[in-house]
Design a protein around this motif. Structure first.
Motif, PDB file in Angstrom:
ATOM      1  N   ALA A   1       6.780   5.075  -6.103  1.00 25.53           N
ATOM      2  CA  ALA A   1       8.028   5.061  -6.866  1.00 25.53           C
ATOM      3  C   ALA A   1       9.233   5.100  -5.937  1.00 25.53           C
ATOM      4  O   ALA A   1      10.216   4.380  -6.145  1.00 25.53           O
ATOM      5  CB  ALA A   1       8.065   6.240  -7.842  1.00 25.53           C
ATOM      6  N   ARG A   2       9.168   5.929  -4.908  1.00 26.20           N
ATOM      7  CA  ARG A   2      10.292   6.030  -3.979  1.00 26.20           C
ATOM      8  C   ARG A   2      10.474   4.733  -3.196  1.00 26.20           C
ATOM      9  O   ARG A   2      11.598   4.266  -2.984  1.00 26.20           O
ATOM     10  CB  ARG A   2      10.075   7.204  -3.023  1.00 26.20           C
ATOM     11  CG  ARG A   2      11.237   7.414  -2.060  1.00 26.20           C
ATOM     12  CD  ARG A   2      11.027   8.644  -1.199  1.00 26.20           C
ATOM     13  NE  ARG A   2      12.053   8.728  -0.163  1.00 26.20           N
ATOM     14  CZ  ARG A   2      12.065   9.637   0.806  1.00 26.20           C
ATOM     15  NH1 ARG A   2      11.103  10.557   0.859  1.00 26.20           N
ATOM     16  NH2 ARG A   2      13.015   9.637   1.719  1.00 26.20           N
ATOM     17  N   ALA A   3       9.364   4.121  -2.751  1.00 26.13           N
ATOM     18  CA  ALA A   3       9.446   2.865  -2.012  1.00 26.13           C
ATOM     19  C   ALA A   3      10.015   1.758  -2.889  1.00 26.13           C
ATOM     20  O   ALA A   3      10.898   0.992  -2.472  1.00 26.13           O
ATOM     21  CB  ALA A   3       8.067   2.476  -1.492  1.00 26.13           C
TER      22      ALA A   3
ATOM     23  N   GLU B   1       0.846  -1.199   0.000  1.00 28.41           N
ATOM     24  CA  GLU B   1       0.000   0.000   0.000  1.00 28.41           C
ATOM     25  C   GLU B   1       0.878   1.244   0.000  1.00 28.41           C
ATOM     26  O   GLU B   1       1.900   1.295   0.695  1.00 28.41           O
ATOM     27  CB  GLU B   1      -0.922   0.005   1.220  1.00 28.41           C
ATOM     28  CG  GLU B   1      -2.006  -1.052   1.155  1.00 28.41           C
ATOM     29  CD  GLU B   1      -2.953  -0.987   2.337  1.00 28.41           C
ATOM     30  OE1 GLU B   1      -4.158  -1.237   2.143  1.00 28.41           O
ATOM     31  OE2 GLU B   1      -2.487  -0.686   3.458  1.00 28.41           O
ATOM     32  N   PHE B   2       0.462   2.232  -0.769  1.00 25.66           N
ATOM     33  CA  PHE B   2       1.237   3.467  -0.915  1.00 25.66           C
ATOM     34  C   PHE B   2       0.271   4.646  -0.960  1.00 25.66           C
ATOM     35  O   PHE B   2      -0.848   4.531  -1.436  1.00 25.66           O
ATOM     36  CB  PHE B   2       2.056   3.425  -2.209  1.00 25.66           C
ATOM     37  CG  PHE B   2       2.872   2.179  -2.373  1.00 25.66           C
ATOM     38  CD1 PHE B   2       4.106   2.046  -1.749  1.00 25.66           C
ATOM     39  CD2 PHE B   2       2.396   1.116  -3.134  1.00 25.66           C
ATOM     40  CE1 PHE B   2       4.858   0.893  -1.876  1.00 25.66           C
ATOM     41  CE2 PHE B   2       3.144  -0.041  -3.278  1.00 25.66           C
ATOM     42  CZ  PHE B   2       4.377  -0.154  -2.650  1.00 25.66           C
TER      43      PHE B   2
ATOM     44  N   LEU C   1      -3.091   3.539  -2.882  1.00 31.05           N
ATOM     45  CA  LEU C   1      -2.758   2.547  -3.895  1.00 31.05           C
ATOM     46  C   LEU C   1      -2.604   1.208  -3.198  1.00 31.05           C
ATOM     47  O   LEU C   1      -2.008   1.112  -2.128  1.00 31.05           O
ATOM     48  CB  LEU C   1      -1.438   2.913  -4.577  1.00 31.05           C
ATOM     49  CG  LEU C   1      -1.446   4.144  -5.476  1.00 31.05           C
ATOM     50  CD1 LEU C   1      -0.017   4.622  -5.698  1.00 31.05           C
ATOM     51  CD2 LEU C   1      -2.125   3.814  -6.804  1.00 31.05           C
ATOM     52  N   ARG C   2      -3.128   0.158  -3.808  1.00 33.28           N
ATOM     53  CA  ARG C   2      -3.091  -1.161  -3.153  1.00 33.28           C
ATOM     54  C   ARG C   2      -2.778  -2.217  -4.192  1.00 33.28           C
ATOM     55  O   ARG C   2      -3.431  -2.280  -5.240  1.00 33.28           O
ATOM     56  CB  ARG C   2      -4.420  -1.464  -2.468  1.00 33.28           C
ATOM     57  CG  ARG C   2      -4.453  -2.782  -1.691  1.00 33.28           C
ATOM     58  CD  ARG C   2      -5.760  -2.901  -0.934  1.00 33.28           C
ATOM     59  NE  ARG C   2      -5.949  -4.211  -0.333  1.00 33.28           N
ATOM     60  CZ  ARG C   2      -5.513  -4.554   0.878  1.00 33.28           C
ATOM     61  NH1 ARG C   2      -4.868  -3.675   1.620  1.00 33.28           N
ATOM     62  NH2 ARG C   2      -5.752  -5.761   1.357  1.00 33.28           N
ATOM     63  N   ALA C   3      -1.766  -3.037  -3.912  1.00 34.02           N
ATOM     64  CA  ALA C   3      -1.340  -4.087  -4.847  1.00 34.02           C
ATOM     65  C   ALA C   3      -1.317  -5.428  -4.123  1.00 34.02           C
ATOM     66  O   ALA C   3      -0.448  -5.674  -3.278  1.00 34.02           O
ATOM     67  CB  ALA C   3       0.045  -3.771  -5.411  1.00 34.02           C
TER      68      ALA C   3
END
Length: 260
Positions: free
Chosen positions: A207-209, A199-200, A246-248
């Motif tokens: 992108a940074r993570a 999650e972001f 955002l969730r992946a």
């Protein structure tokens, strides 16, 4: 493609603080699910192989385990030691562990042992006591994962690096992990589905993570930092949902086993 374990810090240690704070916290579901299945409790002596920034060790200690860890990246180990100063955390090679036979009740590795590092499985077996429990995770069926988009920027790496990554994740294919663990002496080998969700807050945060990880470094070496970040932000922009992170959701496979 082979990699000297001492070179791992080049990719994984370059943004250790970013990885520890922006990427690794999303792994908590994976860590706690495996700890639960391994029945980690007070008094267990636990080793985490490829421990990275040490969040899994910190969580295991909360369950009462006495913890040790090893990782090839001095900069990630520095974070792990800061998080768990009471733990025995060392810089070293997971294929040549610096502990005697039978030192641990439990050994874990969270996406740290791969199809390309079979010798690490032999070492994991060696340092467990008879009756000791092992738990490792690997990426599962990525192509069928709804969050596979979050891994897409890794494909910007050069073809040799991509081939090596494919060989690494082969351990998750049907029967492969089970055969490897059984061949090295483990019994009661079980495959389990492991919860995993990245999650972001926004495309820039994603992108940074992502850029703090080792596979991202391989892509950055090939296309450059700016191109990698641009590609990552573009992939994430298509997934933005108003008011939600955002969730992946990505498939992760776990293996549980016992040393007889």
């Amino acid at each position: 493609m082979t990699t000297d374990w001492r070179q791992v810090d080049t990719g994984w240690g370059r943004a250790a603080a970013d990885f520890a704070t922006l990427s690794e916290p999303a792994n908590c579901r994976e860590y706690t699910a495996m700890h639960h299945r391994l029945r980690i409790d007070d008094g267990d002596r636990l080793l985490d192989i490829a421990c990275g920034a040490g969040l899994a060790l910190e969580l295991a200690a909360l369950r009462g385990a006495g913890c040790a860890g090893i990782d090839a990246s001095p900069r990630l180990v520095a974070v792990a030691r800061d998080r768990s100063p009471q733990a025995d955390i060392r810089v070293g090679d997971m294929t040549d562990l610096p502990w005697p036979d039978g030192s641990f009740d439990v050994a874990t590795s969270f996406r740290g042992i791969w199809g390309t590092t079979e010798a690490a499985v032999a070492e994991l077996y060696r340092v467990l006591r008879p009756g000791g429990r092992a738990g490792i995770t690997v990426w599962g069926h990525l192509k069928l994962s709804p969050g596979a988009w979050a891994l897409a920027p890794f494909r910007l790496a050069a073809p040799p690096a991509l081939a090596h990554q494919a060989a690494m994740v082969a351990l998750g294919r049907p029967g492969v992990g089970e055969e490897l663990l059984t061949r090295h002496g483990f019994i009661d080998v079980r495959r389990v589905d492991v919860p995993f969700a990245w999650e972001f807050p926004d495309p820039g945060g994603y992108a940074r993570a992502l850029a703090s990880t080792g596979p991202a470094y391989e892509a950055i070496q090939h296309v450059g930092e700016t191109a990698f970040h641009d590609a990552a932000r573009a992939a994430a922009a298509e997934r933005v949902r108003a008011g939600l992170p955002l969730r992946a959701l990505i498939a992760v496979t776990g293996f549980l086993a016992v040393k007889p």
